[in-house]
Design an enzyme around this catalytic site. Structure first.
Site, PDB file in Angstrom:
ATOM      1  N   PHE A   1      36.028  86.417  22.765  1.00 14.56           N
ATOM      2  CA  PHE A   1      35.235  85.228  22.452  1.00 14.56           C
ATOM      3  C   PHE A   1      36.144  84.063  22.108  1.00 14.56           C
ATOM      4  O   PHE A   1      35.813  82.912  22.347  1.00 14.56           O
ATOM      5  CB  PHE A   1      34.266  85.532  21.301  1.00 14.56           C
ATOM      6  N   CYS A   2      37.263  84.360  21.510  1.00 12.82           N
ATOM      7  CA  CYS A   2      38.237  83.333  21.165  1.00 12.82           C
ATOM      8  C   CYS A   2      39.610  83.945  21.386  1.00 12.82           C
ATOM      9  O   CYS A   2      39.892  84.924  20.713  1.00 12.82           O
ATOM     10  CB  CYS A   2      38.059  82.900  19.707  1.00 12.82           C
ATOM     11  N   PRO A   3      40.408  83.505  22.309  1.00 14.06           N
ATOM     12  CA  PRO A   3      40.304  82.282  23.100  1.00 14.06           C
ATOM     13  C   PRO A   3      39.315  82.323  24.264  1.00 14.06           C
ATOM     14  O   PRO A   3      38.985  81.275  24.792  1.00 14.06           O
ATOM     15  CB  PRO A   3      41.732  82.093  23.624  1.00 14.06           C
ATOM     16  N   GLY A   4      38.844  83.471  24.695  1.00 12.39           N
ATOM     17  CA  GLY A   4      37.818  83.526  25.741  1.00 12.39           C
ATOM     18  C   GLY A   4      38.393  83.717  27.140  1.00 12.39           C
ATOM     19  O   GLY A   4      39.551  83.426  27.398  1.00 12.39           O
TER      20      GLY A   4
ATOM     21  N   SER B   1      42.286  85.862  19.332  1.00 14.68           N
ATOM     22  CA  SER B   1      43.036  84.689  18.917  1.00 14.68           C
ATOM     23  C   SER B   1      44.336  85.096  18.241  1.00 14.68           C
ATOM     24  O   SER B   1      44.383  86.071  17.497  1.00 14.68           O
ATOM     25  CB  SER B   1      42.195  83.824  17.982  1.00 14.68           C
TER      26      SER B   1
END
Lengths: 82, 378
Positions: free
Chosen positions: A19-22, B293
């Protein structure tokens, strides 16, 4: 559906559950890291990728090879052209 | 037999994994060694506040020794090479260290040279020195166009450039410079933030505050003379002050040991966190090639999994712990407000409306980090 014969994938990125960074960010990273003419594939489980990925490929001027539906995820295949 | 566990890197992940292992394993069961080049532990999320005079770099550093369990040995030295076949780590100064388990928590390297023009032209807040230089540049800024974005992908803390933009807008208003300044935010994607729900929440905030944004702008080069940043999509943007997150690459030791991919990230199993083809080597945090991330939060949750797995293996049990992709972080939206992002591989984030509550929670976390994270209290 399988990727057609004759398409040789240089780099495959498993961005399922990202979802992040996707998945799109992972694809851009992948495209940056290969040579012109090489093919990058990204695996995504995010329904938004069906819109986001082709839009970027068109904007950036690369070749969208295709979308291949697998069990629970989609494989997006892109050839770097510039 | 005493298991030899070597941890490379004294950041969030390396420190926490070492302390958790020290708690789980007796001295006779394991000898735990952390190798860090500086012996100083830095709380990197605090750099965001430095350019605005809201934080001082000296508050963001502590001695690594003071954060480690007494059962953990700290070696302050530079790792030259990981000899994975010989299960040995070669150091610049000291004797090589042999290991049964290796944890690579060596982080990422800033690579400003990767984008032409970056070093001459761009500011950033991704280390103390650069954050202070940006603080001075902002202090001397009298108005014009500020362009904020990222120089390359991937980079640490995906929300950081957006947070910086919101805080900059707030700062310029307080300084009476907002009317004389155009702020342009460059997004690499087709929305202002990678997560769609977050993007939907923050795009109206940018618009309300008169921040312009450009989409699908992936930086390719910078012309410091013409003061123009150009994208790989063929567009350009004029700036007076340019703030771009610098390019990141894997740790030099990973590259030099031939273990990384083209950019030096370690190919890592998304659940077991073992380096592919090297089950005795674990990787966590920024050093991995995982699609999560690059953040202290990811390193924090991964460290717990790695410690559980190594402790089980040392005890002769089959390791069972798996990383589920969990990350929890904050996103500052300016004017003393923030929102919170929590997600894992299966669950997308459902961010709450920005409020003072999440800003204060982030501030509290920034202050209490030293006492609660390295020791494994949270």
């Amino acid at each position: 559906m399988a990727v057609p014969e004759g398409i040789s994938i240089s780099k495959e990125i498993d961005a399922r559950g990202s979802f992040c960074p996707g998945p799109l960010m992972e694809l851009i990273r992948g495209v940056k890291s290969v040579q012109v003419g090489e093919v990058v594939s990204v695996l995504s489980s995010d329904p938004g990728s069906a819109r986001d990925i082709p839009a970027w490929v068109q904007k950036a001027g690369h070749e969208f090879v295709g979308t291949f539906q697998e069990e629970g995820y989609t494989r997006f295949v892109v050839r770097k052209t510039r | 037999m005493t298991a030899r566990i070597v941890v490379l890197g004294g950041g969030v992940g390396g420190t926490l994994v070492s302390n958790l292992l020290a708690r789980k394993l007796s001295r006779s069961a394991a000898e735990i060694t952390v190798v860090d080049a500086t012996g100083r532990h830095i709380y990197q999320p605090g750099w965001l506040y430095v350019p605005f005079g809201l934080e001082k770099p000296e508050n963001l550093v502590k001695r690594e020794r003071s954060l480690l369990s007494r059962k953990v040995r700290l070696v302050v030295d530079r790792v030259v090479k990981i000899d994975a076949d010989a299960r040995r780590v070669v150091l610049a100064e000291g004797a090589p260290l042999e290991y049964d388990y290796l944890v690579v928590a060596a982080g990422a390297r800033l690579a400003p040279e990767a984008v032409p023009g970056y070093e001459e032209a761009a500011h950033n807040f991704y280390n103390a020195e650069n954050a202070l230089r940006l603080r001075a540049a902002l202090y001397g800024f009298g108005g014009g166009t500020v362009v904020v974005g990222v120089a390359d992908i991937p980079y640490k803390c995906p929300p950081a450039p957006l947070e910086f933009t919101f805080m900059l807008e707030d700062y310029l208003k307080q300084r009476g410079l907002r009317d004389r300044t155009k702020i342009v935010y460059l997004s690499p994607l087709n929305r202002v933030f990678t997560i769609e729900t977050v993007s939907q929440m923050v795009t109206p905030l940018l618009e309300e505050r008169g921040v312009e944004y450009r989409l699908f702008f992936n930086t390719e080069s910078i012309d410091p003379v013409a003061k123009v940043v150009r994208s790989m999509e063929g567009e350009e943007e004029q700036y007076d002050l340019l703030v771009l997150v610098p390019p990141h690459r894997g740790a030099p030791v990973v590259v030099e040991s031939g273990l990384g991919d083209q950019q030096g990230w370690l190919p890592t199993d998304r659940e077991t966190l073992q380096v592919k083809g090297r089950p005795e080597i674990y990787a966590l945090g920024d050093a991995t090639d995982l699609p999560v991330s690059k953040s202290g939060s990811a390193a924090h949750f991964q460290a717990k999994v790695v410690a559980d797995r190594i402790a089980d293996a040392v005890h002769g049990k089959q390791p069972a712990a798996k990383y589920d992709g969990h990350v929890l972080c904050f996103l500052e939206t300016g004017y003393g407000q923030a929102t919170q992002l929590a997600f894992d591989y299966e669950h997308p984030p459902q961010p709450p409306r920005p409020s003072r509550f999440y800003h204060y929670e982030k501030m509290l976390f920034n202050r209490t980090y030293w006492y609660i994270v390295p020791r494994g209290i949270v």
